[in-house]
Design an enzyme around this catalytic site. Structure first.
Site, mmCIF file in Angstrom:
data_model
loop_
_atom_site.group_PDB
_atom_site.id
_atom_site.type_symbol
_atom_site.label_atom_id
_atom_site.label_comp_id
_atom_site.label_asym_id
_atom_site.label_seq_id
_atom_site.Cartn_x
_atom_site.Cartn_y
_atom_site.Cartn_z
ATOM 1 N N ASP A 183 14.757 -30.944 38.403
ATOM 2 C CA ASP A 183 13.851 -29.849 38.723
ATOM 3 C C ASP A 183 14.090 -28.709 37.724
ATOM 4 O O ASP A 183 14.844 -28.874 36.760
ATOM 5 C CB ASP A 183 14.041 -29.393 40.175
ATOM 6 C CG ASP A 183 15.450 -28.894 40.472
ATOM 7 O OD1 ASP A 183 16.202 -28.578 39.522
ATOM 8 O OD2 ASP A 183 15.804 -28.814 41.664
ATOM 9 N N ALA A 184 13.494 -27.561 37.954
ATOM 10 C CA ALA A 184 13.603 -26.438 37.020
ATOM 11 C C ALA A 184 15.043 -25.941 36.874
ATOM 12 O O ALA A 184 15.401 -25.356 35.856
ATOM 13 C CB ALA A 184 12.696 -25.296 37.463
#
Length: 148
Positions: free
Chosen positions: A29-30
């Site tokens: 994810d980020a």
């Protein structure tokens, strides 16, 4: 041009199959943490390579007419810690329960000695043409157990 390379392959250690996985940017994810659903993909790859390794992948009998293969019926997963970008993981697969047309495989996803996730996956052996469960052939059953 042809290159002399092979895809990642796992290895048997007794009755346990172990498959390598590298964490890429697309898996995270980020925040650089592996997205939870990707652990299921890693486990699926290891089970597929385990079946390929023992000669029980559906494509192995594709020319025999009635293709058969394992399908997931039930899965339980316990997330313990997070994998991160560029981690090198191992995914193990061990047969823990053997029934007529189904089996349970225990899987662990590890970073070194640290267990990141455990899975217990019930698979059913299915005739893909008839779309119904059938008994796991004895030779495949023995190979799953690491007996052959």
């Amino acid at each position: 041009m042809t290159y002399d390379i092979t895809p990642p392959q796992g290895k048997m250690y007794g009755a346990t199959f172990v498959f390598p996985v590298r964490i890429y940017y697309e898996d995270t994810d980020a925040g650089g943490i592996v997205y939870y659903a990707n652990y299921l993909k890693f486990a699926e790859r290891a089970r597929t390579e385990f079946l390929r390794h023992i000669g029980a992948a559906p494509q192995n009998n594709a020319l025999e007419g009635d293709m058969c293969g394992f399908v997931v019926r039930h899965l339980e997963i316990d997330y313990r810690a997070s994998a991160k970008l560029d981690d090198f993981l191992t995914v193990s697969c061990t047969l823990t329960e053997d029934k007529g047309a189904s089996a349970v495989m225990h899987q662990e996803i590890c970073r070194g000695d640290e267990i990141l996730a455990t899975l217990d996956v019930q698979v059913v052996y299915v005739s893909l043409a008839k779309k119904r469960p059938i008994r796991i052939p004895e030779d495949i059953r023995n190979r799953l157990k690491g007996l052959a």
